[in-house]
Write a protein that holds these residues in place. Structure first.
Motif, PDB file in Angstrom:
ATOM      1  N   SER A  60      45.423  28.137  36.484  1.00  0.00           N
ATOM      2  CA  SER A  60      46.325  27.547  35.490  1.00  0.00           C
ATOM      3  C   SER A  60      47.511  28.488  35.389  1.00  0.00           C
ATOM      4  CB  SER A  60      45.637  27.386  34.132  1.00  0.00           C
ATOM      5  OG  SER A  60      45.435  28.648  33.557  1.00  0.00           O
ATOM      6  N   ASP A  62      49.445  31.037  32.944  1.00  0.00           N
ATOM      7  CA  ASP A  62      49.194  31.705  31.666  1.00  0.00           C
ATOM      8  C   ASP A  62      50.458  31.793  30.804  1.00  0.00           C
ATOM      9  OD1 ASP A  62      50.554  33.692  32.952  1.00  0.00           O
ATOM     10  OD2 ASP A  62      48.877  35.091  33.073  1.00  0.00           O
ATOM     11  N   LEU A 143      55.721  36.237  45.030  1.00  0.00           N
ATOM     12  CA  LEU A 143      54.336  36.488  45.435  1.00  0.00           C
ATOM     13  C   LEU A 143      53.934  35.429  46.447  1.00  0.00           C
ATOM     14  CD1 LEU A 143      53.046  37.342  41.873  1.00  0.00           C
ATOM     15  CD2 LEU A 143      53.673  38.927  43.688  1.00  0.00           C
ATOM     16  N   THR A 183      40.669  42.051  40.381  1.00  0.00           N
ATOM     17  CA  THR A 183      40.602  41.704  38.949  1.00  0.00           C
ATOM     18  C   THR A 183      41.988  41.494  38.344  1.00  0.00           C
ATOM     19  OG1 THR A 183      40.487  44.062  38.561  1.00  0.00           O
ATOM     20  CG2 THR A 183      38.423  42.852  38.423  1.00  0.00           C
ATOM     21  N   GLY A 184      42.935  41.027  39.146  1.00  0.00           N
ATOM     22  CA  GLY A 184      44.243  40.670  38.573  1.00  0.00           C
ATOM     23  C   GLY A 184      44.132  39.320  37.867  1.00  0.00           C
ATOM     24  N   SER A 185      45.282  38.764  37.494  1.00  0.00           N
ATOM     25  CA  SER A 185      45.288  37.458  36.816  1.00  0.00           C
ATOM     26  C   SER A 185      44.522  36.427  37.637  1.00  0.00           C
ATOM     27  CB  SER A 185      46.718  36.959  36.635  1.00  0.00           C
ATOM     28  OG  SER A 185      47.483  37.919  35.990  1.00  0.00           O
ATOM     29  N   THR A 186      44.645  36.525  38.973  1.00  0.00           N
ATOM     30  CA  THR A 186      43.985  35.549  39.842  1.00  0.00           C
ATOM     31  C   THR A 186      42.467  35.705  39.789  1.00  0.00           C
ATOM     32  OG1 THR A 186      45.884  35.603  41.320  1.00  0.00           O
ATOM     33  CG2 THR A 186      43.849  34.706  42.223  1.00  0.00           C
ATOM     34  N   GLN A 189      41.004  34.426  36.595  1.00  0.00           N
ATOM     35  CA  GLN A 189      40.960  32.955  36.519  1.00  0.00           C
ATOM     36  C   GLN A 189      39.864  32.379  37.416  1.00  0.00           C
ATOM     37  OE1 GLN A 189      44.929  31.364  37.223  1.00  0.00           O
ATOM     38  NE2 GLN A 189      45.608  31.896  35.166  1.00  0.00           N
ATOM     39  N   ARG A 206      37.942  47.102  41.073  1.00  0.00           N
ATOM     40  CA  ARG A 206      38.369  48.475  41.382  1.00  0.00           C
ATOM     41  C   ARG A 206      39.004  49.087  40.140  1.00  0.00           C
ATOM     42  NH1 ARG A 206      41.730  49.216  46.882  1.00  0.00           N
ATOM     43  NH2 ARG A 206      43.437  48.485  45.570  1.00  0.00           N
ATOM     44  N   SER A 207      39.764  48.277  39.403  1.00  0.00           N
ATOM     45  CA  SER A 207      40.377  48.743  38.150  1.00  0.00           C
ATOM     46  C   SER A 207      40.161  47.666  37.093  1.00  0.00           C
ATOM     47  CB  SER A 207      41.884  48.931  38.304  1.00  0.00           C
ATOM     48  OG  SER A 207      42.213  49.375  39.577  1.00  0.00           O
ATOM     49  N   ARG A 291      49.877  47.235  33.456  1.00  0.00           N
ATOM     50  CA  ARG A 291      49.848  46.197  34.498  1.00  0.00           C
ATOM     51  C   ARG A 291      50.143  44.879  33.803  1.00  0.00           C
ATOM     52  NH1 ARG A 291      45.252  47.024  38.457  1.00  0.00           N
ATOM     53  NH2 ARG A 291      45.436  49.228  38.896  1.00  0.00           N
ATOM     54  N   ARG A 292      50.378  43.861  34.589  1.00  0.00           N
ATOM     55  CA  ARG A 292      50.674  42.568  33.975  1.00  0.00           C
ATOM     56  C   ARG A 292      49.502  42.165  33.076  1.00  0.00           C
ATOM     57  NH1 ARG A 292      50.255  37.045  34.464  1.00  0.00           N
ATOM     58  NH2 ARG A 292      52.215  35.889  34.283  1.00  0.00           N
ATOM     59  N   ALA A 339      40.764  38.037  45.930  1.00  0.00           N
ATOM     60  CA  ALA A 339      41.847  37.890  44.932  1.00  0.00           C
ATOM     61  C   ALA A 339      42.613  39.212  44.915  1.00  0.00           C
ATOM     62  CB  ALA A 339      41.252  37.566  43.572  1.00  0.00           C
ATOM     63  N   GLY A 341      45.723  39.956  45.752  1.00  0.00           N
ATOM     64  CA  GLY A 341      47.146  39.996  45.446  1.00  0.00           C
ATOM     65  C   GLY A 341      48.059  39.717  46.628  1.00  0.00           C
ATOM     66  N   TRP A 454      51.551  46.032  41.121  1.00  0.00           N
ATOM     67  CA  TRP A 454      52.500  45.478  42.100  1.00  0.00           C
ATOM     68  C   TRP A 454      53.938  45.561  41.597  1.00  0.00           C
ATOM     69  CZ3 TRP A 454      55.554  41.320  40.815  1.00  0.00           C
ATOM     70  CH2 TRP A 454      55.115  40.437  39.841  1.00  0.00           C
TER      71      TRP A 454
HETATM   72  P1  NAP Z   1      47.084  41.612  41.613  1.00  0.00           P
HETATM   73  O1  NAP Z   1      47.417  41.585  40.188  1.00  0.00           O
HETATM   74  O2  NAP Z   1      47.919  42.416  42.528  1.00  0.00           O
HETATM   75  O3  NAP Z   1      45.570  42.078  41.698  1.00  0.00           O
HETATM   76  C1  NAP Z   1      44.956  42.357  42.933  1.00  0.00           C
HETATM   77  C2  NAP Z   1      43.572  42.875  42.659  1.00  0.00           C
HETATM   78  O4  NAP Z   1      42.913  43.100  43.885  1.00  0.00           O
HETATM   79  C3  NAP Z   1      43.554  44.201  41.903  1.00  0.00           C
HETATM   80  O5  NAP Z   1      42.511  44.184  40.982  1.00  0.00           O
HETATM   81  C4  NAP Z   1      43.276  45.211  43.019  1.00  0.00           C
HETATM   82  O6  NAP Z   1      42.664  46.386  42.595  1.00  0.00           O
HETATM   83  C5  NAP Z   1      42.346  44.399  43.862  1.00  0.00           C
HETATM   84  N1  NAP Z   1      42.232  44.896  45.224  1.00  0.00           N
HETATM   85  C6  NAP Z   1      43.199  44.951  46.163  1.00  0.00           C
HETATM   86  N2  NAP Z   1      42.693  45.467  47.293  1.00  0.00           N
HETATM   87  C7  NAP Z   1      41.394  45.725  47.058  1.00  0.00           C
HETATM   88  C8  NAP Z   1      40.336  46.275  47.830  1.00  0.00           C
HETATM   89  N3  NAP Z   1      40.534  46.680  49.090  1.00  0.00           N
HETATM   90  N4  NAP Z   1      39.117  46.418  47.258  1.00  0.00           N
HETATM   91  C9  NAP Z   1      38.932  46.031  45.989  1.00  0.00           C
HETATM   92  N5  NAP Z   1      39.877  45.501  45.198  1.00  0.00           N
HETATM   93  C10 NAP Z   1      41.093  45.355  45.741  1.00  0.00           C
HETATM   94  O7  NAP Z   1      47.028  40.129  42.255  1.00  0.00           O
HETATM   95  P2  NAP Z   1      46.811  38.706  41.561  1.00  0.00           P
HETATM   96  O8  NAP Z   1      45.642  38.731  40.654  1.00  0.00           O
HETATM   97  O9  NAP Z   1      46.828  37.706  42.643  1.00  0.00           O
HETATM   98  O10 NAP Z   1      48.055  38.548  40.634  1.00  0.00           O
HETATM   99  C11 NAP Z   1      49.342  38.825  41.136  1.00  0.00           C
HETATM  100  C12 NAP Z   1      50.347  38.239  40.186  1.00  0.00           C
HETATM  101  O11 NAP Z   1      50.392  36.836  40.382  1.00  0.00           O
HETATM  102  C13 NAP Z   1      50.071  38.408  38.733  1.00  0.00           C
HETATM  103  O12 NAP Z   1      50.341  39.688  38.248  1.00  0.00           O
HETATM  104  C14 NAP Z   1      50.973  37.333  38.171  1.00  0.00           C
HETATM  105  O13 NAP Z   1      52.311  37.768  38.152  1.00  0.00           O
HETATM  106  C15 NAP Z   1      50.808  36.240  39.197  1.00  0.00           C
HETATM  107  N6  NAP Z   1      49.792  35.293  38.730  1.00  0.00           N
HETATM  108  C16 NAP Z   1      50.139  34.543  37.660  1.00  0.00           C
HETATM  109  C17 NAP Z   1      49.227  33.667  37.169  1.00  0.00           C
HETATM  110  C18 NAP Z   1      49.626  32.846  35.991  1.00  0.00           C
HETATM  111  O14 NAP Z   1      48.749  32.279  35.377  1.00  0.00           O
HETATM  112  N7  NAP Z   1      50.906  32.786  35.643  1.00  0.00           N
HETATM  113  C19 NAP Z   1      47.959  33.550  37.723  1.00  0.00           C
HETATM  114  C20 NAP Z   1      47.644  34.335  38.814  1.00  0.00           C
HETATM  115  C21 NAP Z   1      48.573  35.209  39.309  1.00  0.00           C
HETATM  116  P3  NAP Z   1      43.563  47.600  42.000  1.00  0.00           P
HETATM  117  O15 NAP Z   1      44.062  47.074  40.714  1.00  0.00           O
HETATM  118  O16 NAP Z   1      42.622  48.715  41.837  1.00  0.00           O
HETATM  119  O17 NAP Z   1      44.625  47.852  43.002  1.00  0.00           O
END
Ligand code: NAP
Length: 492
Positions: A60, A62, A143, A183-186, A189, A206-207, A291-292, A339, A341, A454
């Motif tokens: 969805s 956010d 992204l 454990t990012g937003s993705t 969800q 990881r975090s 972080r976001r 997930a 990123g 990021w």
């Molecule tokens: P992200 O915030 O960059 O999170 C990536 C996650 O993957 C982090 O928890 C990271 O850990 C982990 N990771 C990466 N490499 C790994 C590995 N080798 N082993 C274990 N864990 C690993 O990515 P995202 O969740 O896709 O979100 C990206 C952005 O997309 C968001 O910040 C937001 O701007 C946007 N988004 C928006 C929405 C919305 O609802 N508007 C929804 C989803 C995404 P570390 O933290 O330790 O690096």
């Protein structure tokens, strides 16, 4: 005395790259101004950008739907406060259809090369054909490029493995054991989307993340009817969300009461996790919002289900039947969802862009992506970006930012139409000064309080706009300084 006949405005040829949210916004704004010679290049076969590519369970937005929509295309009947991804994708599809933008789109056509010379941009597409335009506008998103982790053995996994932005819907999940990595937003969800459907969900963290608990009620039929009958109501609500998010932005950019309040709400939310061990494992070691910030009213509930587990040991390698963590434990799973990123600094790539005097985008950005006022680049005349470097993207409505940037760009296109110049680009001095101004504002922001994310460039400095989104709007609607206008087609 007779007045000289006024010249009709020139009709510029404009190419927009990308038919996602911001590309559609730009096309609409140009069309509304009477500009018709627009080509939108879209490498995929449908519109929607990130909302087309991301289809994972639980998706969805956010940002509330009544704020994550164009002011020129209000939708009265959003299903939820935070509507599901498919509904958002359908919204952008209907914007393209209802505003007659589809006829401008060349689907399945990627711009692979664009070069400036003699006052024009010459584009080459993946089909090998070329086009000459007066303005080139990039709307390629932030992204866009999935980041795949380098985990030993991942290719040898016997089950299905895919990135969140490439979800494989042919893989059945009901009753299966699913690992969610990240454990990012993705990731959050996806866990909420799969809990109760998959046989078991294992979240590899990881975090830890801070989570603001925001409920997501559905809109009633009565509410939708009200919005349909009284469009001004929607406009009011949009403005009140704008004010609310401006408040949140205030907490992001400077320390003080607002930041403490949001931090306290996140901490109170964390206290709803009853098991102290789980609570501790979910406690981040950095300040809320560094972080976001994650908005979810469901995450901690999902994490406390018996069929959802949290793994905090780092991943060591993957075997044919599961994930082995550094403590030597094998977590048997059927599916691995990454997930992990995106590469948030790969603006415009892999397109090859060549500006004045043969300067390439790689040369211009050898120290990382930079832009003047978030939209333009020195040495790249008549070239503009939406969602370019330093845009105020953290927890804000990107549709609102796109409208601000599109209006700014239209301002330049309009001046070109009136014959005020042949080419325009920001000067290097102005761009450097803008970057210095941004960097000196960065220390007060929460993003510099000690975490990885990021948001950070390769030098560790956040690449975001360090002021409020309101300041972005004001600046882009009033500030046209720092641009170099040339009246002849080519520069010396
Ligand atoms: P992200 O915030 O960059 O999170 C990536 C996650 O993957 C982090 O928890 C990271 O850990 C982990 N990771 C990466 N490499 C790994 C590995 N080798 N082993 C274990 N864990 C690993 O990515 P995202 O969740 O896709 O979100 C990206 C952005 O997309 C968001 O910040 C937001 O701007 C946007 N988004 C928006 C929405 C919305 O609802 N508007 C929804 C989803 C995404 P570390 O933290 O330790 O690096």
């Amino acid at each position: 005395m007779t007045q000289p006949a006024q010249q009709p405005p020139r009709n510029p040829r404009i190419a927009i790259i990308g038919a996602g949210m911001s590309g559609l916004c730009m096309a609409f704004v140009l069309r509304r101004a009477g500009i018709t010679d627009i080509t939108i290049y879209e490498k995929a076969d449908s519109v929607g950008g990130t909302w087309r590519d991301n289809t994972y369970p639980g998706l969805s937005c956010d940002v509330p739907s009544r704020f994550y929509q164009f002011t020129f295309a209000p939708k009265p009947d959003w299903s939820h406060v935070f509507s599901p991804g498919a509904e958002i994708r359908d919204y952008f599809t209907s914007v393209a259809r209802d505003h007659d933008l589809e006829k401008h789109i060349r689907f399945g056509t990627e711009v692979v090369h664009a070069e400036f010379g003699q006052g024009h941009w010459r584009l080459r597409t993946s089909h090998g054909d070329t086009q000459e335009v007066d303005f080139l506008i990039s709307a390629t998103g932030i992204l866009h490029h999935p980041r795949y982790p380098t985990i030993q053995g991942l290719d040898d996994f016997g089950g299905a493995v895919f990135h969140s932005a490439r979800w494989d819907h042919s893989v059945p999940l009901r009753g299966k054991r699913v690992a969610v990595v990240g454990t990012g937003s993705t990731g959050v969800q996806i866990v909420c989307g799969l809990a109760g459907t998959a046989g078991r969900v294992e979240l590899f963290q990881r975090s830890a993340q801070w989570v603001l608990p925001v409920p997501n009620p559905s809109y009633t039929r009565f509410g939708k009817t009200l919005h349909r009958r009284f469009p001004k109501l929607g406009a009011r609500i949009y403005e009140s969300y704008r004010a609310g998010f401006q408040f949140l932005a205030g907490a992001l950019i400077k320390p003080g009461k607002r930041r403490r309040l949001i931090g306290a709400l996140c901490r109170a939310n964390l206290r709803t996790v009853r098991d102290p061990k789980l609570r501790e494992a979910l406690t981040p070691d950095y300040q809320p919002m560094c972080r976001r910030l994650i908005f979810s009213g469901r995450f901690y509930r999902a994490m406390q289900r018996p069929d959802v587990g949290l793994v905090t040991e780092n991943i060591d390698h993957v075997t044919s039947n599961g994930i082995v963590t550094t403590d030597g434990r094998l977590h048997e799973v059927d599916v691995i969802a990454l997930a992990t990123g995106f590469d948030a600094h790969a603006f415009l790539r892999p397109m090859n862009l060549v500006g004045e005097n043969g300067r390439t985008i790689d040369e211009a950005w050898s120290d990382g992506p930079r832009a003047h006022l978030t939209v333009a680049l020195p040495d790249f005349p008549n070239f503009f970006m939406l969602m370019g470097p330093h845009s105020p993207v953290g927890n804000y409505s990107l549709t609102a930012i796109a409208e601000t940037q599109a209006d700014h760009i239209l301002g330049w296109v309009d001046r070109w139409r009136r014959g005020e110049f042949a080419t325009v680009a920001p000067t290097r001095q102005a761009t450097d000064a803008f970057n210095t101004e941004m960097r000196s504002a960065m220390p007060g922001t929460v993003w510099t309080t000690g975490c990885t994310s990021w948001y950070l460039g390769k030098d560790g400095v956040p690449e975001l706009w360090p002021w409020t989104p309101g300041a972005h709007r004001t600046r882009l609607s009033t500030d046209t300084s720092g641009y170099d206008l040339r009246v002849t087609a080519d520069r010396p």
